[in-house]
Write an enzyme that holds these catalytic residues in place. Structure first.
Site, PDB file in Angstrom:
ATOM      1  CD  GLU A 180     -17.238 -26.416 -17.093  1.00  0.00           C
ATOM      2  OE1 GLU A 180     -16.479 -25.701 -16.384  1.00  0.00           O
ATOM      3  OE2 GLU A 180     -17.785 -25.984 -18.116  1.00  0.00           O
ATOM      4  CD  GLU A 182     -14.863 -25.728 -21.944  1.00  0.00           C
ATOM      5  OE1 GLU A 182     -15.699 -26.344 -21.252  1.00  0.00           O
ATOM      6  OE2 GLU A 182     -13.935 -26.295 -22.534  1.00  0.00           O
ATOM      7  CG  ASP A 205     -15.994 -38.926 -17.401  1.00  0.00           C
ATOM      8  OD1 ASP A 205     -16.095 -38.137 -18.358  1.00  0.00           O
ATOM      9  OD2 ASP A 205     -15.291 -38.691 -16.397  1.00  0.00           O
TER      10      ASP A 205
HETATM   11  O1  R1P Z   1     -17.814 -31.461 -24.058  1.00  0.00           O
HETATM   12  P1  R1P Z   1     -17.247 -30.088 -23.917  1.00  0.00           P
HETATM   13  O2  R1P Z   1     -18.278 -29.021 -24.114  1.00  0.00           O
HETATM   14  O3  R1P Z   1     -16.037 -29.846 -24.789  1.00  0.00           O
HETATM   15  O4  R1P Z   1     -16.770 -29.963 -22.384  1.00  0.00           O
HETATM   16  C1  R1P Z   1     -15.827 -30.776 -21.714  1.00  0.00           C
HETATM   17  O5  R1P Z   1     -15.083 -31.660 -22.545  1.00  0.00           O
HETATM   18  C2  R1P Z   1     -13.747 -31.144 -22.777  1.00  0.00           C
HETATM   19  C3  R1P Z   1     -12.738 -32.095 -22.205  1.00  0.00           C
HETATM   20  O6  R1P Z   1     -12.836 -33.351 -22.790  1.00  0.00           O
HETATM   21  C4  R1P Z   1     -13.703 -29.783 -22.098  1.00  0.00           C
HETATM   22  O7  R1P Z   1     -14.008 -28.796 -23.033  1.00  0.00           O
HETATM   23  C5  R1P Z   1     -14.754 -29.956 -21.025  1.00  0.00           C
HETATM   24  O8  R1P Z   1     -15.268 -28.759 -20.504  1.00  0.00           O
HETATM   25  O1  URA Z   2     -13.865 -35.796 -16.768  1.00  0.00           O
HETATM   26  C1  URA Z   2     -14.204 -34.877 -17.496  1.00  0.00           C
HETATM   27  C2  URA Z   2     -15.249 -35.031 -18.414  1.00  0.00           C
HETATM   28  C3  URA Z   2     -15.587 -33.995 -19.197  1.00  0.00           C
HETATM   29  N1  URA Z   2     -14.920 -32.836 -19.067  1.00  0.00           N
HETATM   30  C4  URA Z   2     -13.910 -32.671 -18.196  1.00  0.00           C
HETATM   31  O2  URA Z   2     -13.317 -31.601 -18.132  1.00  0.00           O
HETATM   32  N2  URA Z   2     -13.591 -33.693 -17.417  1.00  0.00           N
END
Ligand code: R1P
Ligand code: URA
Length: 235
Positions: A180, A182, A205
């Site tokens: 992810e 953050e 996913d």
């Molecule tokens: O669903 P969020 O909280 O935004 O987190 C995930 O989705 C985003 C990427 O599509 C990125 O911010 C990642 O960390």
């Molecule tokens: O594949 C992914 C799905 C959610 N957030 C991400 O950063 N990557």
């Protein structure tokens, strides 16, 4: 108000949920909180305060990536004195035995974030979840019978990258559960200011197998994740 948050002092609760998507903040406010008001619309990054099981709780969108969440977490802590910060996000799974719809509690996070490299120079800092929040979320998830995973996630500065297959293989070998964008920033800033932080992540996913959730499954899992975060927050 702070630079990016248009709230008055006292508008924001001690405990806040932090989705990346501001529309997820709206969804949480409308479906889980009572007595809700919107305290922020600056840049469309919605923030709301309400009550959950009688306790004052806020929810604030953070945007995507380390620079964006860092702005919101810095301002929430320094201008509004927020104490407990719980990210409710999505992630992509890396390991075969992690399934879409699993809920991951990030006990720690690895990163390629340039921001942490600037802060720590040559030191490999280990961003860590608050143990009490983690335990409360874990206990709540077990009580609810959820498919829960606890472990290391990877916070990336890039959603798209050229060396994805090689990187995923390396992260899999070292037992990283998901990717992810953050958590590292949240945990690092919480440590700096002595606050409590946790990331609760829904697997949206599977990056290796290509498995995805349907819109309906995503909604159900989001709801489970949000309940875990809210119940941990009020325990
Ligand atoms: O669903 P969020 O909280 O935004 O987190 C995930 O989705 C985003 C990427 O599509 C990125 O911010 C990642 O960390
Ligand atoms: O594949 C992914 C799905 C959610 N957030 C991400 O950063 N990557």
């Amino acid at each position: 108000m702070s630079v990016h948050i248009g709230a008055n002092k006292g508008d924001i609760a001690d405990t806040i949920l932090l989705p990346g998507d501001p529309l997820r903040a709206k969804y949480i406010a409308e479906n889980f909180l009572e007595n809700v008001f919107c305290y922020n619309e600056v840049r469309g990054m919605y923030g709301y305060t309400g009550t959950y099981k009688g306790k004052k709780i806020s929810v604030q969108g953070t945007g995507m990536g380390v620079p964006s969440i860092s702005i919101y977490v810095n301002e929430l802590i320094q201008s509004y004195d927020v104490q407990n910060l719980i990210r409710v996000g999505t992630c992509g799974a890396i390991k075969k035995n992690v399934k879409v719809r699993d809920v991951i509690l990030a006990s720690t996070s690895s990163t390629d974030s340039q921001m942490n490299r600037v802060v720590f120079g040559g030191i490999d800092y280990a961003p860590t979840a608050d143990f009490e929040l983690l335990k409360k979320a874990y206990d709540t998830g077990v009580e609810k019978g959820l498919s829960l995973r606890v472990g290391n996630v990877f916070t990336s500065d890039s959603f798209y990258r050229d060396n994805m297959p090689e990187m995923l293989e390396l992260l899999d070998t070292y037992n990283v559960l998901g990717i992810e964008m953050e958590t590292t920033a949240l945990y690092t800033l919480a440590a700096k200011y002595n606050r409590h932080a946790l990331s609760v992540l829904t697997v949206s996913d599977h990056i290796v197998t290509g498995e995805e959730t349907t819109a309906e499954e995503r909604q159900t899992t989001f709801n489970e994740m949000i309940e875990v975060a809210l119940d941990a927050a009020v325990k």
